[in-house]
Design an enzyme around this catalytic site. Structure first.
Site, PDB file in Angstrom:
ATOM      1  N   LYS A  68      -1.226 -16.599  18.194  1.00  0.00           N
ATOM      2  CA  LYS A  68       0.116 -16.142  18.572  1.00  0.00           C
ATOM      3  C   LYS A  68       0.527 -16.854  19.840  1.00  0.00           C
ATOM      4  O   LYS A  68      -0.263 -16.986  20.779  1.00  0.00           O
ATOM      5  CB  LYS A  68       0.040 -14.622  18.836  1.00  0.00           C
ATOM      6  CG  LYS A  68       1.364 -13.984  19.170  1.00  0.00           C
ATOM      7  CD  LYS A  68       2.132 -13.609  17.925  1.00  0.00           C
ATOM      8  CE  LYS A  68       3.563 -13.194  18.228  1.00  0.00           C
ATOM      9  NZ  LYS A  68       4.476 -14.356  18.365  1.00  0.00           N
ATOM     10  N   LYS A  92      -4.729 -13.895  27.157  1.00  0.00           N
ATOM     11  CA  LYS A  92      -3.646 -12.927  27.402  1.00  0.00           C
ATOM     12  C   LYS A  92      -3.669 -11.822  26.338  1.00  0.00           C
ATOM     13  O   LYS A  92      -3.627 -10.638  26.652  1.00  0.00           O
ATOM     14  CB  LYS A  92      -2.320 -13.690  27.342  1.00  0.00           C
ATOM     15  CG  LYS A  92      -1.122 -12.910  27.801  1.00  0.00           C
ATOM     16  CD  LYS A  92       0.172 -13.697  27.575  1.00  0.00           C
ATOM     17  CE  LYS A  92       0.200 -15.009  28.329  1.00  0.00           C
ATOM     18  NZ  LYS A  92       1.521 -15.674  28.225  1.00  0.00           N
ATOM     19  N   LYS A 104       0.130 -22.026  20.623  1.00  0.00           N
ATOM     20  CA  LYS A 104       1.345 -22.431  21.344  1.00  0.00           C
ATOM     21  C   LYS A 104       1.942 -23.647  20.670  1.00  0.00           C
ATOM     22  O   LYS A 104       1.233 -24.410  20.007  1.00  0.00           O
ATOM     23  CB  LYS A 104       1.004 -22.790  22.797  1.00  0.00           C
ATOM     24  CG  LYS A 104       2.191 -22.686  23.727  1.00  0.00           C
ATOM     25  CD  LYS A 104       2.400 -21.247  24.143  1.00  0.00           C
ATOM     26  CE  LYS A 104       3.491 -21.083  25.164  1.00  0.00           C
ATOM     27  NZ  LYS A 104       3.403 -19.738  25.778  1.00  0.00           N
ATOM     28  N   THR A 188       9.003  -9.527  28.776  1.00  0.00           N
ATOM     29  CA  THR A 188       8.073 -10.178  29.706  1.00  0.00           C
ATOM     30  C   THR A 188       8.353  -9.710  31.134  1.00  0.00           C
ATOM     31  O   THR A 188       7.446  -9.334  31.877  1.00  0.00           O
ATOM     32  CB  THR A 188       8.160 -11.714  29.586  1.00  0.00           C
ATOM     33  OG1 THR A 188       8.057 -12.068  28.206  1.00  0.00           O
ATOM     34  CG2 THR A 188       7.066 -12.395  30.368  1.00  0.00           C
ATOM     35  N   ASN A 219      15.063 -16.117  31.635  1.00  0.00           N
ATOM     36  CA  ASN A 219      14.947 -14.792  31.018  1.00  0.00           C
ATOM     37  C   ASN A 219      13.939 -13.907  31.757  1.00  0.00           C
ATOM     38  O   ASN A 219      14.240 -12.762  32.108  1.00  0.00           O
ATOM     39  CB  ASN A 219      14.545 -14.999  29.545  1.00  0.00           C
ATOM     40  CG  ASN A 219      14.095 -13.729  28.868  1.00  0.00           C
ATOM     41  OD1 ASN A 219      13.022 -13.201  29.168  1.00  0.00           O
ATOM     42  ND2 ASN A 219      14.905 -13.197  27.985  1.00  0.00           N
ATOM     43  N   SER A 356       6.175  -8.746  21.117  1.00  0.00           N
ATOM     44  CA  SER A 356       6.131  -9.587  19.910  1.00  0.00           C
ATOM     45  C   SER A 356       5.216  -8.946  18.864  1.00  0.00           C
ATOM     46  O   SER A 356       5.514  -8.947  17.670  1.00  0.00           O
ATOM     47  CB  SER A 356       5.591 -10.978  20.242  1.00  0.00           C
ATOM     48  OG  SER A 356       6.618 -11.816  20.699  1.00  0.00           O
TER      49      SER A 356
HETATM   50  N1  GLU Z   1       5.919 -17.366  25.294  1.00  0.00           N
HETATM   51  C1  GLU Z   1       5.489 -16.054  25.674  1.00  0.00           C
HETATM   52  C2  GLU Z   1       4.197 -16.118  26.438  1.00  0.00           C
HETATM   53  O1  GLU Z   1       3.859 -17.127  27.016  1.00  0.00           O
HETATM   54  C3  GLU Z   1       5.484 -15.081  24.512  1.00  0.00           C
HETATM   55  C4  GLU Z   1       4.581 -15.417  23.389  1.00  0.00           C
HETATM   56  C5  GLU Z   1       4.766 -14.516  22.170  1.00  0.00           C
HETATM   57  O2  GLU Z   1       5.553 -13.590  22.215  1.00  0.00           O
HETATM   58  O3  GLU Z   1       4.094 -14.792  21.171  1.00  0.00           O
HETATM   59  O4  GLU Z   1       3.507 -15.145  26.575  1.00  0.00           O
END
Ligand code: GLU
Length: 429
Positions: A68, A92, A104, A188, A219, A356
């Site tokens: 994810k 994370k 990613k 976030t 954001n 998410s």
């Molecule tokens: N891009 C965000 C992060 O770095 C969200 C990733 C997601 O929701 O999958 O955590």
């Protein structure tokens, strides 16, 4: 020291492994990405010419579940950066205990130079190029720097066209109308705010209103600043890529965002009745913002902004990392010597991926939650993860980043054990 972001990222893991040993086989599997894809995305530009953009998708590790992580559109995107971001996503998701591994994606592009139609063609082209690599139970993208719900909307549409059925759970951060979740937009920033509230007393900040500087007003930075100001804290400085503004009295994040959207420039304005007046503020550089004497410094933009050249000049009492990878390992050491706690990215900015996860659960169930339910469940997860990391800090007497990695490693290790390792089988023979 090399310039590789990935080397710096794995140095954080090495440090945690010194404090908390996991199965050697698990540690080995955490050192390299599971798979990486590089694609060329040809895009017809508005003037009729063709440009070919480079895109990437990395599935770093799926020991805890499908990979994810977001998709970044930025001129600085490289395979090194995307791999590092996928690495951080792995830890994370494990810190907050959601059933995902880390992934990613990114495209090397400056979206500010593209028209909306060109961005749409690029988004669809990139999705089509990675469609066979991802999947709702395999790898689920989301927004990241310079991508948003509109782009996720185009991508879910493209994927669904390819599969000839609507597949909302392929991507998160979508518009509500296409299966997005309530509360994903500010998740976030909100998660970071919950973490600060849960940790502030144990970090020596007391319970009084705090002064806060936010580097990066996208954001994440905006919603964090908005929620902090609403809770009574004083947001004295905010910045974007063009510069920073400062006011000792505190800024109103909502009006800063409104003026930025209207004038494409950061300014502070307050509306009283129908008259909008520009409030007195000083202009600073991004570097000056980072060195302000505030209670809390919040880097909310890109990697490596706190490094060996400026770490010694940081005067904040606490740093809360809402960006991914804003502090280099050398800077970490300097800050530790100065006694400045750093609430690490893999905990502080995990609110986005947590909501998410909620979005994906709702898509798979076809049943959607109220916004208050999303907030309540997000708070529960962020509070629990924060307390876990703070308790580990008391136990291991080391920095918060290392403790966040330890907390993640515990979960990852259990999953590796359960799948079977030499030690696991030897103990059961
Ligand atoms: N891009 C965000 C992060 O770095 C969200 C990733 C997601 O929701 O999958 O955590």
């Amino acid at each position: 020291m090399s310039n590789s972001i990935f080397e710096a990222a794995t140095a954080q893991l090495d440090k945690a492994l010194k404090h908390y040993q996991i199965d050697a086989e698990a540690a080995l599997r955490l050192r390299t990405p599971k798979s990486a894809l590089q694609v060329s995305v040809p895009v017809r530009m508005d003037d009729g010419s063709l440009r070919v953009f480079q895109g990437y998708r990395v599935r770093y590790n799926d020991l805890l579940g499908p990979t994810k992580g977001g998709i970044r559109f930025h001129p600085g995107v490289t395979i090194d950066e995307v791999t590092s971001l996928a690495f951080w996503m792995t830890f994370k998701c494990a810190v907050v205990g959601i059933p995902y591994g880390g992934g990613k994606g990114g495209v090397t592009v400056n979206p500010k130079e593209l028209s909306l139609l060109e961005i749409e063609r690029l988004s669809r082209g990139y999705m089509s190029a990675i469609a066979d690599f991802i999947g709702p139970s395999r790898d689920i993208p989301a927004p990241d720097v310079y991508t948003n719900s509109m782009i996720m909307g185009w991508m879910v549409d493209e994927y669904s066209n390819i599969k000839r059925e609507f597949v909302p759970s392929i991507i998160t951060g979508k518009p509500i109308a296409l299966g997005g979740s309530q509360g994903r937009e500010d998740a976030t920033g909100r998660g970071g705010f919950y973490v600060l509230e849960a940790a502030k007393e144990r970090l020596g900040l007391g319970s009084k209103p705090l002064t806060i500087a936010v580097q990066g007003f996208g954001n994440v930075g905006y919603f964090f600043a908005y929620l902090a100001a609403k809770a009574g804290h004083k947001v004295v400085a905010v910045s974007d890529s063009k510069g920073a503004i400062y006011s000792k009295e505190g800024l109103d994040p909502e009006s800063c965002r409104r003026v930025k959207q209207e004038q494409k420039e950061l300014k502070a304005a307050y509306c009283t009745g129908s008259v909008c007046e520009i409030v007195e503020h000083d202009k600073l550089t991004n570097e000056e913002l980072l060195e302000l004497e505030v209670d809390v410094l919040v880097p909310a933009a890109l990697e490596n902004v706190i490094n060996k050249d400026n770490a010694d000049k940081i005067k904040a009492k606490v740093i809360v990392e809402l960006a991914n990878g804003p502090t280099t390992p050398e800077a970490d050491e300097i800050l530790a010597k100065k006694g400045i706690p750093v609430v690490p990215d893999i905990l502080a900015n995990a609110g986005g991926v947590t909501v998410s996860y909620f979005e994906w659960v709702q898509n798979r169930n076809g049943y959607y939650w109220r916004e208050s339910k999303v907030h309540e469940r997000l708070k529960e997860i962020m509070d629990r993860a924060t307390l876990e990391v703070l308790d580990l800090r008391d136990q291991y007497e080391t920095d918060l980043r290392t403790c966040a990695y330890i907390s993640a490693l515990k979960r990852i290790d259990q999953a590796v054990q359960a799948k079977g390792t030499l030690r696991y089988f030897a103990a059961r023979r």
